[in-house]
Write a protein that holds these residues in place. Structure first.
Motif, PDB file in Angstrom:
ATOM      1  N   ILE A  76       0.839  -1.209   0.000  1.00  0.00           N
ATOM      2  CA  ILE A  76       0.000   0.000   0.000  1.00  0.00           C
ATOM      3  C   ILE A  76       0.869   1.253   0.000  1.00  0.00           C
ATOM      4  CG2 ILE A  76      -1.596   1.341   1.437  1.00  0.00           C
ATOM      5  CD1 ILE A  76      -2.879  -1.391   2.200  1.00  0.00           C
ATOM      6  N   CYS A  77       1.955   1.245   0.771  1.00  0.00           N
ATOM      7  CA  CYS A  77       2.875   2.397   0.774  1.00  0.00           C
ATOM      8  C   CYS A  77       3.469   2.626  -0.610  1.00  0.00           C
ATOM      9  CB  CYS A  77       3.981   2.199   1.800  1.00  0.00           C
ATOM     10  SG  CYS A  77       3.461   2.419   3.501  1.00  0.00           S
ATOM     11  N   GLY A  78       3.833   1.536  -1.287  1.00  0.00           N
ATOM     12  CA  GLY A  78       4.367   1.673  -2.644  1.00  0.00           C
ATOM     13  C   GLY A  78       3.337   2.217  -3.612  1.00  0.00           C
ATOM     14  N   GLY A  98       8.475   3.436   3.195  1.00  0.00           N
ATOM     15  CA  GLY A  98       7.320   2.682   3.678  1.00  0.00           C
ATOM     16  C   GLY A  98       7.672   1.260   4.075  1.00  0.00           C
ATOM     17  N   THR A  99       8.409   0.563   3.240  1.00  0.00           N
ATOM     18  CA  THR A  99       8.747  -0.829   3.532  1.00  0.00           C
ATOM     19  C   THR A  99       9.685  -0.962   4.727  1.00  0.00           C
ATOM     20  OG1 THR A  99       8.377  -1.445   1.232  1.00  0.00           O
ATOM     21  CG2 THR A  99       9.703  -2.949   2.568  1.00  0.00           C
ATOM     22  N   PRO A 100      10.803  -0.221   4.797  1.00  0.00           N
ATOM     23  CA  PRO A 100      11.662  -0.386   5.980  1.00  0.00           C
ATOM     24  C   PRO A 100      10.965   0.020   7.278  1.00  0.00           C
ATOM     25  CG  PRO A 100      12.704   1.094   4.388  1.00  0.00           C
ATOM     26  CD  PRO A 100      11.431   0.635   3.796  1.00  0.00           C
ATOM     27  N   PHE A 106       6.671  -3.702  12.698  1.00  0.00           N
ATOM     28  CA  PHE A 106       6.178  -5.035  13.022  1.00  0.00           C
ATOM     29  C   PHE A 106       7.197  -5.884  13.782  1.00  0.00           C
ATOM     30  CE2 PHE A 106       2.811  -4.058  10.005  1.00  0.00           C
ATOM     31  CZ  PHE A 106       1.727  -4.529  10.729  1.00  0.00           C
ATOM     32  N   THR A 107       8.461  -5.493  13.746  1.00  0.00           N
ATOM     33  CA  THR A 107       9.443  -6.163  14.590  1.00  0.00           C
ATOM     34  C   THR A 107       9.115  -5.928  16.064  1.00  0.00           C
ATOM     35  OG1 THR A 107      11.148  -5.948  12.901  1.00  0.00           O
ATOM     36  CG2 THR A 107      11.899  -6.327  15.142  1.00  0.00           C
TER      37      THR A 107
END
Length: 182
Positions: A76-78, A98-100, A106-107
């Protein structure tokens, strides 16, 4: 593994001496997209293998839920980075980070609330400053047969192609993005 690395160093020197980056003028966006798909598919396959090892139970469902949420939110961020929903700096931030940021979130997310009581698989580690296997720090390269040295060459070629294309192909892709922004 050491001989694969040594062969790869030699092959990288050859690529640098021949100025192989000039070959990028023959590369279109199609190989870059295929390479990106390859990398994404490898990560997807590895993730499925890890989830298969869990079997049934709470760790499996929590891991599956987090994996799907990470994928969905990063995707979604992409997509938001390509949409006209936000201002340009916000879109670029979502697309680039967004991905990192999703992975970092979530970590820590699995350690909140009722989820912290679920026993998740941990990354195995050893004592600090010791080799991971029962062997000395230095590898005895002179105890390897000559055929094994040359057996490492095809794997070094694959590794070199992977590194060369990863670096140069992604540089080509980023250069095209910068040019399109100007």
């Amino acid at each position: 593994m050491c001989w694969i690395g040594l062969w790869a160093v030699l092959l990288h020197w050859i690529l640098a001496a021949t100025n192989s980056c000039n070959w990028l003028k023959y590369v279109t966006r199609f190989p870059c997209d295929i390479f990106g798909f390859y990398v994404a598919f490898i990560y997807l396959q590895k993730g499925i293998q890890v989830l298969e090892r869990f079997g049934d139970g709470a760790p499996f469902y929590l891991s599956l839920s987090v994996a799907l949420l990470v994928f969905a939110i990063a995707y979604i961020c992409g997509e938001l980075g390509s949409a006209a929903l936000f201002r340009h700096p916000v879109r670029i931030f979502l697309k680039d980070y967004g991905t990192p940021l999703t992975v970092i979130f979530f970590t820590g997310f699995v350690h909140l609330g009722h989820m912290k009581s679920v026993e998740l698989e941990r990354l195995p580690t050893t004592r600090p400053f010791f080799p991971t296997a029962d062997r000395p720090w230095l590898v005895e390269l002179w105890d390897i047969e000559v055929r094994e040295v040359f057996l490492a060459l095809p794997f070094a070629i694959l590794l070199t192609v992977l590194f060369w294309f990863d670096h140069n192909g992604m540089s080509l892709h980023l250069t095209a993005q910068v040019i399109s922004l100007e």
